[in-house]
Write a protein that holds these residues in place. Sequence first.
Motif, PDB file in Angstrom:
ATOM      1  N   VAL A  87       0.864  -1.181   0.000  1.00  0.00           N
ATOM      2  CA  VAL A  87       0.000   0.000   0.000  1.00  0.00           C
ATOM      3  C   VAL A  87       0.897   1.226   0.000  1.00  0.00           C
ATOM      4  CG1 VAL A  87      -1.714   1.311   1.300  1.00  0.00           C
ATOM      5  CG2 VAL A  87      -1.906  -1.180   1.146  1.00  0.00           C
ATOM      6  N   PHE A  88       0.640   2.147  -0.903  1.00  0.00           N
ATOM      7  CA  PHE A  88       1.496   3.327  -1.061  1.00  0.00           C
ATOM      8  C   PHE A  88       0.856   4.497  -0.324  1.00  0.00           C
ATOM      9  CE2 PHE A  88       1.714   0.741  -5.023  1.00  0.00           C
ATOM     10  CZ  PHE A  88       2.903   0.107  -4.710  1.00  0.00           C
ATOM     11  N   GLY A  89       1.193   4.586   0.963  1.00  0.00           N
ATOM     12  CA  GLY A  89       0.571   5.578   1.831  1.00  0.00           C
ATOM     13  C   GLY A  89       0.913   7.002   1.443  1.00  0.00           C
ATOM     14  N   VAL A  90      -0.027   7.912   1.736  1.00  0.00           N
ATOM     15  CA  VAL A  90       0.176   9.333   1.470  1.00  0.00           C
ATOM     16  C   VAL A  90      -0.746  10.139   2.381  1.00  0.00           C
ATOM     17  CG1 VAL A  90      -1.545   9.439  -0.395  1.00  0.00           C
ATOM     18  CG2 VAL A  90       0.340  11.086  -0.365  1.00  0.00           C
ATOM     19  N   GLN A  91      -0.232  11.237   2.918  1.00  0.00           N
ATOM     20  CA  GLN A  91      -1.056  12.110   3.738  1.00  0.00           C
ATOM     21  C   GLN A  91      -1.777  13.115   2.830  1.00  0.00           C
ATOM     22  OE1 GLN A  91      -2.051  12.111   6.707  1.00  0.00           O
ATOM     23  NE2 GLN A  91      -2.886  14.160   7.001  1.00  0.00           N
ATOM     24  N   LEU A  92      -3.107  13.013   2.784  1.00  0.00           N
ATOM     25  CA  LEU A  92      -3.918  13.943   1.994  1.00  0.00           C
ATOM     26  C   LEU A  92      -4.292  15.108   2.900  1.00  0.00           C
ATOM     27  CD1 LEU A  92      -6.078  11.342   0.043  1.00  0.00           C
ATOM     28  CD2 LEU A  92      -3.825  12.289  -0.515  1.00  0.00           C
ATOM     29  N   TYR A  93      -3.472  16.139   2.841  1.00  0.00           N
ATOM     30  CA  TYR A  93      -3.518  17.206   3.838  1.00  0.00           C
ATOM     31  C   TYR A  93      -4.716  18.122   3.724  1.00  0.00           C
ATOM     32  CZ  TYR A  93      -0.574  18.695  -0.134  1.00  0.00           C
ATOM     33  OH  TYR A  93      -0.043  18.906  -1.390  1.00  0.00           O
ATOM     34  N   ASP A  94      -5.480  18.025   2.645  1.00  0.00           N
ATOM     35  CA  ASP A  94      -6.683  18.851   2.540  1.00  0.00           C
ATOM     36  C   ASP A  94      -7.843  18.254   3.313  1.00  0.00           C
ATOM     37  OD1 ASP A  94      -6.622  16.772   0.655  1.00  0.00           O
ATOM     38  OD2 ASP A  94      -8.128  17.741  -0.594  1.00  0.00           O
ATOM     39  N   ALA A  95      -7.818  16.926   3.603  1.00  0.00           N
ATOM     40  CA  ALA A  95      -8.952  16.278   4.269  1.00  0.00           C
ATOM     41  C   ALA A  95      -9.070  16.641   5.762  1.00  0.00           C
ATOM     42  CB  ALA A  95      -8.919  14.767   4.048  1.00  0.00           C
ATOM     43  N   PRO A  96      -8.048  16.558   6.629  1.00  0.00           N
ATOM     44  CA  PRO A  96      -6.816  15.796   6.412  1.00  0.00           C
ATOM     45  C   PRO A  96      -7.028  14.339   6.819  1.00  0.00           C
ATOM     46  CG  PRO A  96      -6.702  16.926   8.514  1.00  0.00           C
ATOM     47  CD  PRO A  96      -8.053  17.254   7.932  1.00  0.00           C
ATOM     48  N   THR A  97      -6.370  13.444   6.092  1.00  0.00           N
ATOM     49  CA  THR A  97      -6.406  12.028   6.429  1.00  0.00           C
ATOM     50  C   THR A  97      -5.252  11.318   5.743  1.00  0.00           C
ATOM     51  OG1 THR A  97      -7.888  10.098   6.575  1.00  0.00           O
ATOM     52  CG2 THR A  97      -7.863  11.271   4.494  1.00  0.00           C
ATOM     53  N   PHE A  98      -4.853  10.182   6.307  1.00  0.00           N
ATOM     54  CA  PHE A  98      -3.822   9.356   5.697  1.00  0.00           C
ATOM     55  C   PHE A  98      -4.512   8.316   4.831  1.00  0.00           C
ATOM     56  CE2 PHE A  98      -0.580   6.051   5.451  1.00  0.00           C
ATOM     57  CZ  PHE A  98       0.566   6.795   5.229  1.00  0.00           C
ATOM     58  N   ALA A  99      -4.105   8.206   3.571  1.00  0.00           N
ATOM     59  CA  ALA A  99      -4.821   7.355   2.622  1.00  0.00           C
ATOM     60  C   ALA A  99      -3.834   6.641   1.705  1.00  0.00           C
ATOM     61  CB  ALA A  99      -5.812   8.197   1.817  1.00  0.00           C
ATOM     62  N   GLN A 100      -4.321   6.234   0.542  1.00  0.00           N
ATOM     63  CA  GLN A 100      -3.511   5.507  -0.419  1.00  0.00           C
ATOM     64  C   GLN A 100      -3.304   6.334  -1.681  1.00  0.00           C
ATOM     65  OE1 GLN A 100      -5.968   2.190  -1.386  1.00  0.00           O
ATOM     66  NE2 GLN A 100      -5.629   1.121   0.529  1.00  0.00           N
ATOM     67  N   ALA A 101      -2.083   6.325  -2.181  1.00  0.00           N
ATOM     68  CA  ALA A 101      -1.845   6.789  -3.543  1.00  0.00           C
ATOM     69  C   ALA A 101      -2.158   5.656  -4.517  1.00  0.00           C
ATOM     70  CB  ALA A 101      -0.402   7.245  -3.706  1.00  0.00           C
TER      71      ALA A 101
END
Length: 447
Positions: free
Chosen positions: A388-402
């Motif tokens: 799983v290629f994790g990424v922090q989606l800072y606009d949500a904010p939440t940690f998710a998948q690329a």
Amino acid sequence: MMKTSLKQLAVSLLVMGASTGALAQSADYSKLGTTLTPMGAEKAGNAAGTIPAWDGGLSKPIAGFDAKKGYADPYAADKPIVTITAANMEQYKDKLAPGQMEMLKRYPNYKITVYPTRRSAAYRADIYKFAKEEAPNIKLAAGGNGIVNLKKSNVPFPIPTEGVQVIWNHIMRDLGGSITRVSADFPVQTNGTYTLGKREESISFASYMTDAEPNRIFYYMNKTLAPANAAGEVALVHEPLDQVAEPRLAWQYNPGQRRVIRAPELAYDSPGIGADGLRTNDDFNGYNGSPDRYTWKLVGKKEMYVGYNNYKLTSKDLKYSQILGTNHINQDLVRYELHRVWVVEGTLKPGARHIYSKRVFYIDEDSWTILHGDQYDARGGLWRVREVFGVQLYDAPTFAQAGEVIYDLQARRYLVNALTNEEKPVEFGKKYSVADFSTAALRRMGR
């Protein structure tokens, strides 16, 4: 088929101040937000200085952020620390999973490029608030197959003492409240050819809704857009919180028959939609659904190289053809970092049925996201390797998948899920009602 021993895993486990034994004895929830992060991770860095302390992560969009252009990389200036290949992997085996080592052995172009560790995971303030308030009262349902006394929390067990508690943290983890997106999937053949699959998805956590029914984790709707022979199929899931009291509720709309039918098979090891036989239904999103068919052992924590801060993989400048390759995705695009992970080993219960006899998950301490998984066949051989290629989606904010990938070592094929490079921006925080996830809504979406 290759058989892989788990002895190496046991040797590599770390003895830490916040080990499972220490946590089991203390269970001091006042540590959340002090010596532990609000999510339950160790706030301090490691003794070697290779993992920094958590400083709050990325909780706001960075300057110049434009969702239409994708996620600008706040760490673009970082340089690689080391590139691990088959030639040097023995030096780093204590920080690798068996599946990673097998991929390095099999494929000369597969590599693990390690960058400085950035603990970017961050969430909304209410996620932290509910985790601390509710944790002392939350309990496992009978057999660990559900949760009781949970109201709003996305982190039911921030100080876990059992493997199944860590699995529930992964299942319950926040995804931005709600997600609306179009994403692409690709089953890739041995010669590198692939078929485009595309889906339109909506998911909303019950805690984020004002009219959610009792005993619900989330509501999920999935419409298949491609390939053409499956376009128009729609799946609907109501996921229960206590799965002892109520099993998963699922329906499908079949465009050929133009009718909605109950779909109890959308669970466990039945083949996943659009996956060409390369994943099970409970493979999706790292792992999902009822954990009742496995005995989950909390092995401990270890430091491990995992996919993290993969902003390059989210780029709207990338075409899918640039990501997909023969045998594996383009590893030049993947960023790995050293992070602490919980190791949970699931062993199929006697008499239970599943194509995987054993699953070993490596779960990020900062986000409760499964970042790597090794899955074994009935004979105990390593079969499928998940990254799983994790990424922090800072606009949500939440940690998710690329994105995520499952490598089938037997078939020598692989499946990539959840790519959005050529799609419109993902929408977070849309307010849904239960009516949006009704069978009537399912029928309308199909038409």
